[in-house]
Motif scaffolding. Structure first.
Motif, mmCIF file in Angstrom:
data_model
loop_
_atom_site.group_PDB
_atom_site.id
_atom_site.type_symbol
_atom_site.label_atom_id
_atom_site.label_comp_id
_atom_site.label_asym_id
_atom_site.label_seq_id
_atom_site.Cartn_x
_atom_site.Cartn_y
_atom_site.Cartn_z
ATOM 1 N N TRP A 55 -4.309 -3.267 -16.560
ATOM 2 C CA TRP A 55 -3.184 -3.000 -17.456
ATOM 3 C C TRP A 55 -3.228 -1.423 -17.680
ATOM 4 N N PRO A 56 -2.328 -0.848 -17.034
ATOM 5 C CA PRO A 56 -2.355 0.649 -16.806
ATOM 6 C C PRO A 56 -1.459 1.021 -18.325
ATOM 7 N N LEU A 57 -2.105 2.475 -18.672
ATOM 8 C CA LEU A 57 -1.554 2.983 -19.567
ATOM 9 C C LEU A 57 -0.550 4.022 -19.443
ATOM 10 N N TYR A 58 0.917 3.679 -19.993
ATOM 11 C CA TYR A 58 2.004 4.622 -19.622
ATOM 12 C C TYR A 58 2.920 4.510 -20.406
ATOM 13 N N GLU A 59 3.876 5.307 -20.496
ATOM 14 C CA GLU A 59 5.144 5.312 -21.570
ATOM 15 C C GLU A 59 6.217 5.784 -20.791
ATOM 16 N N THR A 109 -1.261 7.898 -30.784
ATOM 17 C CA THR A 109 -0.296 8.579 -30.162
ATOM 18 C C THR A 109 0.886 8.106 -29.707
ATOM 19 N N LYS A 110 1.055 6.898 -29.127
ATOM 20 C CA LYS A 110 2.034 6.188 -28.855
ATOM 21 C C LYS A 110 2.688 5.342 -30.138
ATOM 22 N N SER A 111 2.032 4.847 -30.854
ATOM 23 C CA SER A 111 2.354 4.306 -31.973
ATOM 24 C C SER A 111 3.245 5.430 -32.683
ATOM 25 N N TYR A 112 2.505 6.519 -33.230
ATOM 26 C CA TYR A 112 3.451 7.570 -33.822
ATOM 27 C C TYR A 112 4.653 7.941 -33.064
ATOM 28 N N LYS A 113 4.702 8.020 -31.911
ATOM 29 C CA LYS A 113 6.155 8.355 -31.043
ATOM 30 C C LYS A 113 7.242 7.325 -31.201
ATOM 31 N N ALA A 114 6.648 6.000 -31.198
ATOM 32 C CA ALA A 114 7.631 4.768 -31.298
ATOM 33 C C ALA A 114 8.137 4.949 -32.762
ATOM 34 N N ILE A 115 7.059 4.889 -33.750
ATOM 35 C CA ILE A 115 7.689 4.995 -35.127
ATOM 36 C C ILE A 115 8.641 6.017 -35.440
ATOM 37 N N TYR A 116 8.311 7.224 -34.926
ATOM 38 C CA TYR A 116 9.008 8.445 -35.208
ATOM 39 C C TYR A 116 10.147 9.078 -34.430
ATOM 40 N N HIS A 135 16.172 -1.937 -20.734
ATOM 41 C CA HIS A 135 17.344 -2.129 -22.002
ATOM 42 C C HIS A 135 17.556 -0.598 -22.315
ATOM 43 N N HIS A 136 17.231 0.480 -21.606
ATOM 44 C CA HIS A 136 17.441 1.881 -21.880
ATOM 45 C C HIS A 136 17.183 2.214 -23.303
ATOM 46 N N ILE A 137 16.135 1.893 -23.987
ATOM 47 C CA ILE A 137 15.732 2.073 -25.242
ATOM 48 C C ILE A 137 15.160 3.669 -24.921
ATOM 49 N N PRO A 138 15.081 4.320 -26.184
ATOM 50 C CA PRO A 138 14.562 5.643 -26.076
ATOM 51 C C PRO A 138 12.978 5.592 -25.904
ATOM 52 N N TYR A 139 12.127 4.746 -26.127
ATOM 53 C CA TYR A 139 10.781 4.709 -26.149
ATOM 54 C C TYR A 139 10.075 3.280 -25.923
ATOM 55 N N ALA A 140 9.346 3.182 -24.638
ATOM 56 C CA ALA A 140 8.513 2.170 -24.549
ATOM 57 C C ALA A 140 7.228 2.519 -23.881
ATOM 58 N N ALA A 141 6.211 1.647 -24.382
ATOM 59 C CA ALA A 141 4.924 1.951 -23.685
ATOM 60 C C ALA A 141 3.803 0.999 -23.702
ATOM 61 N N GLN A 142 3.006 0.906 -22.832
ATOM 62 C CA GLN A 142 1.962 0.203 -22.988
ATOM 63 C C GLN A 142 0.252 0.821 -23.259
#
Length: 312
Positions: free
Chosen positions: A248-252, A204-211, A185-192
């Motif tokens: 379940w790999p961890l990536y962003e 860290t990923k929650s902070y990035k997603a929220i802000y 969807h070409h969104i600015p941030y997605a992560a597992q």
């Protein structure tokens, strides 16, 4: 965007997700929600939208809720639309001078309400560009209504609608890769991420997603002791095995750039993740070795593809 994780500072923040809810012992959902909300700045206001799910029925019984922030229970199929509507309404009121300040908009949904029933709503909200975060706590089946299979359920997993017997040997299809769908969807941030012992990756990923401005998505593995059939005290161990086997790999993916956030020092065999869970018990019966081999080949293929994408 970067943030330095400080455990002492984070745990000293006021609690936004209270104890006393009715989630099962050994459930990952409460840890996921608590971890995501802890990433909010101390002074930040938030609106939490929650799709019908285990999480909803266990944390909300009108007029009581486990959330300290504004909370909206939405239907299975429209939680992302609800959140996007609230975000749009708030911004409209802000333009008219009727409200002021910033508010963060966060939606929580299980895999049933995200991978399946709510996918169209989620896709629309991401496409329209609302400034919100959608968090899927992925327990890989419809746990709230009887452990039925979802499109997130892994290949060979036993559920009440994919039983093990003379006709079938668990789910016949592989798990849907929802994170890749959201990246498309070409969104600015997605992560597992996953609820591991240190919680640094989740925070860290929650902070990035929220802000991060715009629509963002977090897919968080959320082990379920009832559906996955493991002892309640094994929650963190099961989550760690999912990551260290690369199930379940961890990536962003940040502005289109793929990045691995964790590479196991020693990639464990997939059977280490499967063996402690009763839903995969049949895979270890004599004559079913091919199932483990097929599961390993699938994980290896996905992992190699991820290594290529991230340039590792």
């Amino acid at each position: 965007m970067s943030t330095v994780y400080n455990l002492k500072r984070e745990v000293e923040k006021p609690v936004r997700f209270t104890g006393g809810h009715r989630l099962c012992a050994g459930c990952g959902a409460g840890i996921v929600v608590s971890g995501v909300l802890r990433a909010l700045k101390r002074e930040e206001r938030a609106v939490v939208v929650n799709a019908t799910s285990c999480l909803e029925v266990s944390t909300f019984m009108y007029p009581y809720t486990a959330y300290m922030d504004s909370y909206i229970h939405s239907a299975f199929e429209n939680s992302a639309a609800t959140c996007s509507g609230v975000e749009a309404a708030y911004n409209a009121l802000k333009r008219r001078g009727k409200v002021d300040g910033t508010v963060k908009f966060i939606t929580f949904g299980g895999d049933g309400g995200t991978y399946d029933i709510g996918l169209q709503s989620l896709s629309g909200a991401m496409d329209r560009g609302h400034d919100m975060v959608y968090v899927c706590y992925d327990n890989e089946a419809y746990m709230n209504t009887g452990i039925q299979r979802s499109s997130s359920t892994p290949h060979f997993a036993r559920t009440t609608t994919t039983p093990v017997g003379t006709v079938g040997q668990g789910k016949k299809q592989n798990k849907k890769d929802l994170t890749e769908i959201l990246v498309a969807h070409h969104i600015p941030y997605a992560a597992q991420t996953a609820p591991l012992g240190s919680f640094k990756d989740l925070h860290t990923k929650s902070y990035k997603a929220i802000y991060t401005k715009g629509p963002c998505f977090l897919n968080v593995l959320s082990p379920c002791p009832r559906g996955w059939d493991y002892p309640t005290e094994k929650l963190a161990e099961i989550a760690r095995l999912a990551v260290d086997t690369c199930v379940w790999p961890l990536y962003e993916v940040e502005e289109g750039m793929w990045r691995l956030t964790y590479i196991p020092k020693k990639k464990l065999p997939v059977e280490d993740f499967l063996r402690p869970q009763g839903r995969f018990r049949h895979m270890f019966q004599p004559g079913n070795e091919w199932m483990i081999e097929e599961a390993q080949a699938y994980v290896d293929q996905k992992w190699e593809r991820l290594l290529e994408r991230t340039g590792v």
